[in-house]
Scaffold this motif. Sequence first.
Motif, PDB file in Angstrom:
ATOM      1  N   LYS A   1       0.820  -1.220   0.000  1.00 14.51           N
ATOM      2  CA  LYS A   1       0.000   0.000   0.000  1.00 14.51           C
ATOM      3  C   LYS A   1       0.852   1.268   0.000  1.00 14.51           C
ATOM      4  O   LYS A   1       0.441   2.279  -0.558  1.00 14.51           O
ATOM      5  CB  LYS A   1      -0.964  -0.012   1.187  1.00 14.51           C
TER       6      LYS A   1
ATOM      7  N   ASN B   1      -1.149 -11.586   9.397  1.00 13.47           N
ATOM      8  CA  ASN B   1      -1.764 -10.362   8.837  1.00 13.47           C
ATOM      9  C   ASN B   1      -1.016  -9.671   7.711  1.00 13.47           C
ATOM     10  O   ASN B   1      -1.123  -8.457   7.603  1.00 13.47           O
ATOM     11  CB  ASN B   1      -1.943  -9.306   9.942  1.00 13.47           C
TER      12      ASN B   1
ATOM     13  N   GLU C   1      -1.701  -9.658   4.650  1.00 14.18           N
ATOM     14  CA  GLU C   1      -2.657  -9.203   3.640  1.00 14.18           C
ATOM     15  C   GLU C   1      -3.100  -7.757   3.852  1.00 14.18           C
ATOM     16  O   GLU C   1      -3.418  -7.062   2.895  1.00 14.18           O
ATOM     17  CB  GLU C   1      -3.896 -10.109   3.604  1.00 14.18           C
ATOM     18  N   GLU C   2      -3.094  -7.272   5.106  1.00 19.41           N
ATOM     19  CA  GLU C   2      -3.550  -5.907   5.377  1.00 19.41           C
ATOM     20  C   GLU C   2      -2.560  -4.857   4.863  1.00 19.41           C
ATOM     21  O   GLU C   2      -2.900  -3.685   4.753  1.00 19.41           O
ATOM     22  CB  GLU C   2      -3.815  -5.712   6.871  1.00 19.41           C
TER      23      GLU C   2
END
Length: 178
Positions: A17, A144, A146-147
């Motif tokens: 991200k 986690n 994937e976050e």
Amino acid sequence: MNGNRGLLIGRMQPVHKGHINVIKDTLEEVDELIIGIGSADKSHTNSNPFTGGERILMLTKALRESNIDPSRYYIIPLEDISCNSLWVGHVKMLTPPFNKVYSGNSLVQQLFEEENIKVIQPPLFNRTEYSGTEVRKRILNNTNWEELVPPAVVKVINEIKGTQRIHKLNQKEISELI
């Protein structure tokens, strides 16, 4: 904006991200952005588990998912070469013309500055979490990861069995130390 084109270079191992945020911000400053996938020739190691082609797939799908206009960017794989003093010329040969470079890598900054090309350090977004190192560490620890990456990247990593690859590469490295 006055017809300017920037170059942003990153290994993107994997795309997360933070990369998407930097690309969005950079596109506010330039008309077109060349996104160089750094170390495109490296893969199947702990620090570079994904191939250049896999990273291009991740980035293409993540940018589409983020509704970023594909007419505003080019994704170019950039292989490493063994001679740093020739690397900028190598990059210029592989990319459309550009008038500024966005990079947080001090060696990349130095090499372009020595060629009198303007270098801008892009802002880092939550760098403690949004780093390829953190994503790979979380994949190894099964926590986690994937976050930290866009949903499209989760799909690509699952499609190519990327988590299994990272686990196997880590086992290989441990066995080589024994």
